[in-house]
Design a protein around this motif. Structure first.
Motif, mmCIF file in Angstrom:
data_model
loop_
_atom_site.group_PDB
_atom_site.id
_atom_site.type_symbol
_atom_site.label_atom_id
_atom_site.label_comp_id
_atom_site.label_asym_id
_atom_site.label_seq_id
_atom_site.Cartn_x
_atom_site.Cartn_y
_atom_site.Cartn_z
ATOM 1 N N ARG A 1 37.969 48.929 47.614
ATOM 2 C CA ARG A 1 38.915 48.158 48.405
ATOM 3 C C ARG A 1 38.815 46.693 48.007
ATOM 4 O O ARG A 1 37.718 46.202 47.698
ATOM 5 N N VAL A 2 39.947 46.029 47.994
ATOM 6 C CA VAL A 2 39.993 44.590 47.770
ATOM 7 C C VAL A 2 40.475 43.945 49.063
ATOM 8 O O VAL A 2 41.441 44.406 49.673
ATOM 9 N N VAL A 3 39.751 42.898 49.467
ATOM 10 C CA VAL A 3 40.103 42.175 50.683
ATOM 11 C C VAL A 3 40.457 40.754 50.263
ATOM 12 O O VAL A 3 39.715 40.130 49.505
ATOM 13 N N PHE A 4 41.589 40.271 50.711
ATOM 14 C CA PHE A 4 42.016 38.918 50.354
ATOM 15 C C PHE A 4 41.880 38.019 51.567
ATOM 16 O O PHE A 4 42.447 38.294 52.621
ATOM 17 N N MET A 5 41.087 36.940 51.400
ATOM 18 C CA MET A 5 40.904 35.975 52.505
ATOM 19 C C MET A 5 41.687 34.714 52.222
ATOM 20 O O MET A 5 41.764 34.250 51.087
ATOM 21 N N PRO B 1 50.833 42.936 45.870
ATOM 22 C CA PRO B 1 50.302 42.168 47.006
ATOM 23 C C PRO B 1 51.424 41.888 48.003
ATOM 24 O O PRO B 1 52.543 41.583 47.603
ATOM 25 N N ARG B 2 51.089 42.031 49.269
ATOM 26 C CA ARG B 2 52.155 41.956 50.285
ATOM 27 C C ARG B 2 52.492 40.530 50.692
ATOM 28 O O ARG B 2 53.612 40.250 51.093
ATOM 29 N N ARG C 1 50.072 36.728 46.315
ATOM 30 C CA ARG C 1 50.830 36.702 45.044
ATOM 31 C C ARG C 1 50.569 35.391 44.315
ATOM 32 O O ARG C 1 50.329 35.359 43.102
ATOM 33 N N ASP C 2 50.603 34.325 45.064
ATOM 34 C CA ASP C 2 50.397 32.998 44.502
ATOM 35 C C ASP C 2 48.968 32.894 43.913
ATOM 36 O O ASP C 2 48.779 32.428 42.782
ATOM 37 N N LEU D 1 46.951 35.357 42.944
ATOM 38 C CA LEU D 1 46.787 36.231 41.771
ATOM 39 C C LEU D 1 47.452 35.625 40.541
ATOM 40 O O LEU D 1 46.929 35.724 39.429
ATOM 41 N N SER D 2 48.580 34.982 40.741
ATOM 42 C CA SER D 2 49.281 34.411 39.584
ATOM 43 C C SER D 2 48.433 33.314 38.947
ATOM 44 O O SER D 2 48.548 33.043 37.760
ATOM 45 N N LYS D 3 47.535 32.718 39.738
ATOM 46 C CA LYS D 3 46.696 31.647 39.188
ATOM 47 C C LYS D 3 45.461 32.167 38.474
ATOM 48 O O LYS D 3 44.958 31.512 37.576
ATOM 49 N N ILE D 4 44.946 33.308 38.929
ATOM 50 C CA ILE D 4 43.679 33.751 38.323
ATOM 51 C C ILE D 4 43.862 34.837 37.276
ATOM 52 O O ILE D 4 42.952 35.101 36.497
ATOM 53 N N LEU D 5 44.991 35.506 37.256
ATOM 54 C CA LEU D 5 45.128 36.634 36.304
ATOM 55 C C LEU D 5 45.681 36.158 34.965
ATOM 56 O O LEU D 5 46.383 35.187 34.867
#
Ligand code: ADP
Ligand code: MG
Length: 262
Positions: free
Chosen positions: A227-231, A249-250, A255-256, A258-262
């Motif tokens: 599981r991935v938990v986003f804080m 991502p909901r 989304r913002d 993830l776009s920075k780290i991926l």
């Protein structure tokens, strides 16, 4: 006759004493530092053997959550149970609890004036009252397990960052914790040393260790997380399987991010 005991895994962790309950149960956790409200009603339940990766922007409260879980910080409100037991306030039971909840930090935190072997045996002999010879044998097996048996008599400064972090993992495992917390365990490492640490974590996960891992290593999340938990801003705003989370991502914030780290 007791039922056949399963072969001990290398991490040699004790099973849950309360398999009917989550290994970690956090409810309504609140924490402020002065006027700064850092954890805002955090709920998190982690099953025995589950691997939860926690991600989120800097300052969102990930480290504070980990630190509350083994009581390096005292929460202001809400509750934390480890294996069905509320976190004790202080005293001997707290030392026992700390031993049940192992923690691996970004900065290794090994004792610099002790050998690697001593770093791994100190906790078990002092806190768990394990006889020295037994602790030493277990420590050597763990150092072998993380690939640094030949460094047992060295001092931390004589090891590379990746080796130090693997020593820190061995030290945490030596306490036979029920849960292992990792707070950005590879963030301080040179890139070529990241995988040697992640590989150890992946195999611990595969052996069934219950783990909460703060990391931005999305490869690790995909390989090992249930599981991935986003804080964000002191709250858990999303929780899902790695496939769900990375594919769709909901929230806008996730989304913002993830776009920075991926
Ligand atoms: P993360 O690990 O997600 O980057 P932290 O849990 O370290 O976030 O920090 C969350 C917030 O709490 C930040 O605003 C940070 O400045 C603040 N904070 C953390 N620890 C302390 C402390 N001991 N004293 C005051 N503020 C703190
Ligand atoms: Mg942090």
């Amino acid at each position: 006759m007791a039922p056949t005991t399963p072969a001990p895994d290398l991490a040699n962790r004790p099973g849950s004493t309360r398999p009917d309950r989550p290994m970690v149960a956090v409810r309504g956790l609140q924490k402020s530092f002065g006027p700064v409200h850092v954890l805002k009603d955090v709920d998190l339940s982690v099953s025995t053997g589950e691997v939860v990766v926690v991600i989120g922007p800097s300052g969102s409260g990930k480290s504070t959550l980990c630190r509350c879980l083994n009581r390096l910080e005292v929460a202001d409100g809400g509750s934390i149970e480890i294996d069905g037991e509320p976190l004790p306030a202080e005293g001997r039971r707290l030392a026992g609890l700390r031993a049940d909840v192992g923690m691996v930090f970004q900065s290794f935190n090994l004792f610099g004036h002790r050998t690697v072997l001593d770093n791994v045996t100190l906790g078990p002999t002092k806190v768990r009252r394990t006889p020295k010879a037994v602790a030493r044998e277990h420590a050597l097996a763990l150092l072998d397990r993380v690939g640094i048996a030949d460094k047992a008599d060295r001092y931390p400064a004589q090891l590379s960052g990746g080796q130090q972090q693997r020593a820190a993992i061995a030290r945490a495992l030596a306490m036979r914790p029920k849960v292992l917390l990792f707070d950005e365990p590879t963030s301080a490492l040179d890139p070529e040393m990241v995988n040697e640490v992640l590989d150890v974590m992946v195999s611990l996960a595969a052996e069934g260790m219950t783990m909460i891992v703060v990391t931005h290593e999305m490869g690790f999340a995909r390989r090992a997380a249930d599981r991935v938990v986003f804080m964000d801003d002191g709250r858990i705003v999303e929780s899902g399987t790695p496939d769900e989370f990375f594919a769709a991502p909901r929230t806008e914030r996730a989304r913002d991010f993830l776009s920075k780290i991926l």
